[in-house]
Motif scaffolding. Structure first.
Motif, PDB file in Angstrom:
ATOM      1  N   ASN A   1       1.239  -1.016   0.167  1.00 21.61           N
ATOM      2  CA  ASN A   1      -0.094  -0.248   0.012  1.00 21.61           C
ATOM      3  C   ASN A   1       0.863   1.332   0.034  1.00 21.61           C
ATOM      4  O   ASN A   1       0.488   2.355  -0.678  1.00 21.61           O
TER       5      ASN A   1
ATOM      6  N   LYS B   1       2.278   1.674  -3.549  1.00 22.99           N
ATOM      7  CA  LYS B   1       1.069   2.000  -4.451  1.00 22.99           C
ATOM      8  C   LYS B   1       0.404   3.409  -4.352  1.00 22.99           C
ATOM      9  O   LYS B   1       0.323   4.116  -5.222  1.00 22.99           O
ATOM     10  N   TYR B   2       0.130   3.956  -3.040  1.00 22.05           N
ATOM     11  CA  TYR B   2      -0.284   4.942  -2.890  1.00 22.05           C
ATOM     12  C   TYR B   2       0.480   6.268  -2.511  1.00 22.05           C
ATOM     13  O   TYR B   2       0.019   7.484  -2.308  1.00 22.05           O
TER      14      TYR B   2
ATOM     15  N   ASP C   1       5.258   6.284   5.488  1.00 23.24           N
ATOM     16  CA  ASP C   1       5.455   6.806   3.959  1.00 23.24           C
ATOM     17  C   ASP C   1       5.236   8.234   3.955  1.00 23.24           C
ATOM     18  O   ASP C   1       4.722   9.015   4.918  1.00 23.24           O
TER      19      ASP C   1
ATOM     20  N   ILE D   1      -4.291  10.080   4.441  1.00 20.63           N
ATOM     21  CA  ILE D   1      -5.554   9.656   4.350  1.00 20.63           C
ATOM     22  C   ILE D   1      -6.610  10.668   5.140  1.00 20.63           C
ATOM     23  O   ILE D   1      -6.018  11.015   6.074  1.00 20.63           O
TER      24      ILE D   1
ATOM     25  N   TYR E   1     -13.422  -0.998   1.525  1.00 19.72           N
ATOM     26  CA  TYR E   1     -13.562   0.244   1.796  1.00 19.72           C
ATOM     27  C   TYR E   1     -12.192   0.777   0.951  1.00 19.72           C
ATOM     28  O   TYR E   1     -11.133   0.596   1.611  1.00 19.72           O
ATOM     29  N   ARG E   2     -12.601   1.982   0.104  1.00 21.26           N
ATOM     30  CA  ARG E   2     -11.352   2.646  -0.382  1.00 21.26           C
ATOM     31  C   ARG E   2     -11.435   3.962  -0.337  1.00 21.26           C
ATOM     32  O   ARG E   2     -12.817   4.519  -0.721  1.00 21.26           O
ATOM     33  N   VAL E   3     -10.652   4.811  -0.153  1.00 25.09           N
ATOM     34  CA  VAL E   3     -10.603   6.427  -0.248  1.00 25.09           C
ATOM     35  C   VAL E   3     -10.966   6.629  -1.631  1.00 25.09           C
ATOM     36  O   VAL E   3     -11.796   7.460  -1.682  1.00 25.09           O
TER      37      VAL E   3
ATOM     38  N   SER F   1      -7.754   3.011  -6.599  1.00 26.63           N
ATOM     39  CA  SER F   1      -7.381   1.585  -6.117  1.00 26.63           C
ATOM     40  C   SER F   1      -7.529   0.500  -7.122  1.00 26.63           C
ATOM     41  O   SER F   1      -6.515  -0.251  -7.334  1.00 26.63           O
TER      42      SER F   1
ATOM     43  N   GLY G   1      -5.856  -2.709  -6.690  1.00 24.27           N
ATOM     44  CA  GLY G   1      -6.176  -3.033  -5.310  1.00 24.27           C
ATOM     45  C   GLY G   1      -7.482  -3.786  -5.189  1.00 24.27           C
ATOM     46  O   GLY G   1      -8.544  -3.632  -6.179  1.00 24.27           O
ATOM     47  N   THR G   2      -7.713  -4.600  -4.309  1.00 24.59           N
ATOM     48  CA  THR G   2      -8.896  -5.318  -4.039  1.00 24.59           C
ATOM     49  C   THR G   2      -9.877  -4.706  -2.911  1.00 24.59           C
ATOM     50  O   THR G   2     -10.956  -5.082  -3.122  1.00 24.59           O
ATOM     51  N   GLY G   3      -9.366  -3.669  -2.334  1.00 22.52           N
ATOM     52  CA  GLY G   3     -10.058  -3.262  -1.440  1.00 22.52           C
ATOM     53  C   GLY G   3     -10.161  -4.190   0.047  1.00 22.52           C
ATOM     54  O   GLY G   3     -10.859  -3.832   0.888  1.00 22.52           O
TER      55      GLY G   3
ATOM     56  N   GLY H   1      -6.973  -5.601   1.385  1.00 21.17           N
ATOM     57  CA  GLY H   1      -5.681  -5.762   2.034  1.00 21.17           C
ATOM     58  C   GLY H   1      -5.735  -5.367   3.659  1.00 21.17           C
ATOM     59  O   GLY H   1      -5.073  -6.232   4.340  1.00 21.17           O
ATOM     60  N   LEU H   2      -6.280  -3.921   3.911  1.00 22.82           N
ATOM     61  CA  LEU H   2      -6.375  -3.539   5.424  1.00 22.82           C
ATOM     62  C   LEU H   2      -7.303  -4.687   6.152  1.00 22.82           C
ATOM     63  O   LEU H   2      -7.083  -4.704   7.358  1.00 22.82           O
TER      64      LEU H   2
END
Ligand code: ADP
Length: 457
Positions: free
Chosen positions: A359, A362-363, A387, A392, A405-407, A412, A417-419, A421-422
């Motif tokens: 993450n 990626k972000y 990072d 966020i 949940y994705r921002v 994503s 992203g699959t949403g 990971g966290l």
């Protein structure tokens, strides 16, 4: 025979003695011709009769008083109070009968009290609320849970009417209806109080006189929340599967319609199919992983893990990504040697590190810096992944550990992203008896902290 015992024989003896004395005095008076002598004889006879009579009466009176006093004490709640047994006569018998009754009463009341205590303990320990009302809706009894769920104080509510203590009209209405119809009713309500909850109310009217009803209240909020989550999950999964499948279908159809001959563009369609198939694969792998963790079937194995080695392995797995976007990965080991190692499930730890570092890469922008440090805190070890990316937004922070949940949804998906990971990180950390949290200020990067026990049992 004691002084206080006055059997019937004594009364008879006293009566006969009185008659004999009266006869003797009458004889003596008739033989005497002196008025003074007659008066003296009568006075002596009167005294001889009066004194034992007085003693006899006093003794009977004392026994009656003792029995009366004892009866009063028992009536006032001194069950088991005993009278001193005054001998063998009638009074003794009465006292013994009285003592027997007193002991039996004490026994009886002790049993009733014991039963009542047991019943209260059972009702007090129930997770359901129980409220008993009479035919006029007056509260006869409520356990603590009943008061908690229906929002009243059980100590002050007894004696008040149901509608006076329960403020939700719809709940009062079902109780009224059940009392009126004399039949059991059950219904679920959204409780309007704070916190909001879902309550299942079951009203059973009492058929025998004097009537009334038992109201049982179940808190079904957790059940409904789980149901809602399941529905949301199914809807989310369908949605996540739909998009890549639609792209694959459209690309295959285009190829079938002739694009397969189009040597210039067919590569693009095949590339799209591959990307979407990859996305589906990742999604399925993440869902399976999450399902395994949540079901508790994931068997964790505690082994000694060098944190420096685990973090380095994670960096090595991301080397291609790092080089592509000229990013920087840095490891900051602790100074304290005791935090160098952890006894935990190595595979689960790797999965947590991979998700957080992935993450962070990626972000964040090209050339970003990602630092992984760890330190001991009591009987836990905290691992931080920091990072210097965009961070966020505060309002999203409490929700990013939820499934799907994705921002920024589009970003994503674009990044593969699959949403999930966290959500995987959070579930794994909990399974490992730890926790995860995030700190972030927009524009100043994000720091994820995972706290795990030094020794997983
Ligand atoms: P995804 O597969 O979308 O990455 P995650 O559950 O891993 O799903 O993350 C959820 C969301 O949290 C991401 O979509 C992203 O918006 C946000 N996020 C996670 N890590 C970071 C980070 N280091 N910086 C900024 N946003 C992040």
């Amino acid at each position: 025979m004691t002084a206080t015992d006055m059997p019937r024989k004594l009364i008879l003896l006293y009566g006969s003695m009185t008659l004999v004395i009266c006869a003797a005095v009458a004889g003596m008076v008739s033989a005497s011709n002196s008025p003074f002598r007659t008066f003296a004889l009568a006075a002596i006879a009167f005294l001889i009769i009066l004194v034992p009579g007085f003693l006899l009466l006093r003794s009977i009176n004392r026994n009656v008083r003792e029995v009366t006093d004892s009866a009063r004490k028992i009536a006032a709640g001194q069950y088991g109070y005993l009278i001193k047994v005054p001998g063998l006569g009638d009074a003794g018998e009465l006292a013994r009968a009285f003592n027997g009754m007193s002991a039996e009463l004490a026994d009886h009341f002790a049993r009733i009290e014991q039963d009542s205590l047991q019943l209260r303990a059972v009702l007090g320990g129930m997770i359901e609320g129980v409220v008993a009302i009479d035919a006029q809706q007056r509260l006869l009894f409520a356990n603590e849970r009943g008061g908690q769920l229906l929002g009243f104080n059980m100590k002050t509510a007894v004696g008040l009417r149901f509608w006076e203590v329960v403020r939700q009209r719809s709940i009062v209405a079902i109780v009224e209806k059940a009392l009126e119809k004399g039949e059991s009713l059950r219904e679920e309500f959204d409780w309007k109080g704070n916190p909001a909850k879902t309550l299942l109310i079951h009203v059973s009217p009492l058929r025998e006189n004097p009537g009334g009803a038992i109201v049982v209240v179940h808190d079904t909020s957790d059940l409904r929340r789980l149901e809602r989550l399941r529905h949301e999950f199914v809807a989310n999964v369908s949605h996540e599967l739909k998009t890549p499948l639609a792209v694959i279908k459209a690309s295959v159809e285009t190829l079938q319609d002739g694009a397969v001959e189009d040597t210039e563009n067919r590569g693009m369609f095949l590339g799209q199919i591959l990307d979407q198939a990859e996305r589906l694969n990742n999604l399925i792998l993440d869902m399976l992983s999450l399902a395994r963790i949540e079901s508790g079937s994931e068997r964790l194995q505690s082994t000694r893990v060098s944190l420096a080695e685990a973090v380095q392995d994670c960096f090595d797995r991301h080397i291609a990504q790092v080089e592509l976007r000229k990013q920087h990965l840095e490891m900051i080991p602790p100074e304290e040697p005791s935090a160098a190692e952890i006894y935990t499930d190595e595979e689960a730890l790797m999965q947590i590190l991979d998700n957080l570092v992935d993450n962070a890469l990626k972000y964040t922008q090209e050339g970003s810096h990602i630092r992984v440090r760890w330190y001991g805190l009591g009987d836990h070890i905290c691992i931080e992944v920091q990072d210097d990316g965009p961070g966020i937004p505060e309002e999203d922070q409490p929700r990013i550990f939820e499934r799907f949940y994705r921002v920024d949804k589009a970003r994503s998906r674009e990044l593969g992203g699959t949403g999930l990971g966290l959500a995987i990180v959070k579930n794994l950390a909990h399974t490992m008896k730890g926790s995860v949290s995030v700190r972030s200020l927009p524009g100043q990067g994000a720091t994820f902290t995972v706290s795990l026990p030094r020794m997983l049992q």
